[in-house]
Design a protein around this motif. Sequence first.
Motif: not given
Length: 271
Positions: A63-64, A68-69, A192-194, A198-199
């Motif tokens: 969700d986060n 862009e990432n 995948c998660e942020q 920001g990593i």
Amino acid sequence: MSDFESSLSTSERIDLVRARVERRKKAVAGKRRKRSLPSAVVTSPTKELDALVLGNSLVGYGDNISIENMAIIENLITMSKLEANYEVPGNKDPKAWYHAFTKCLEDLGCFVPDKGYTKYSATSLKVAMDNVMVDIVRAAVEAAKAAIPGAAVLSAVTNSTLDALKKEPEAINLLNIGAKSAEGVRLSTIPCEQMSNGIILVAIAAVDHQGGGNDGGVLFVDWKTSSLDIFHGKSFVTFNPARYAEIRADIEEYLGEHRKEILVKRFRRRK
């Protein structure tokens, strides 16, 4: 978080990426390119279409993570898969393919702390392939949880991505095309998660299964594993997106030539 970032300098990463670009240019120079299957979807990622089939891999976003990432991690994974396909062709050595894949991720600036590849031991004699994938991803998540807050969420992303896939016949069909055969198939579920700093955090689960038959129907969703020897690679990967700008042009040059070698189908993870 510096302990979970690549130790490669900017100049080292640029040199490694450019060397890969030049090597692929030389490999196709003077040769007629084979016609590749077109991508099913070529649009950029969105929050609505937050899962995708990428060749023989299934990618799901938490969700986060920012749009862009999403694009950054797709480019890193796509280039690494293409390089592994190039270095280990013919679907003949999944272990070597997995190590080539993770090595390219490292060259691109990702931190990959564990690249182990072992035989999978199921607690049940008859478990579904998607449950095997969840188990292996969970093992990768467990490796990250002690050091990285928020890593546990990747297990939930895996479950919801698999559940969403089962409602997408076209996506399942493309995953079948990407996997190609029963022997030595490399299947990956990549949640995948942020994180709050920001990593980008990713769990990698690569599988090859050999022998036996298939007791179910659709690949990856209905296969049973009682008669298969299953081997797997698992790891967690981190990447600082602030470092991507330094290699963006070289990666996009590479992908501009080769991206269509991997099929893509986006679909909605949140149902």
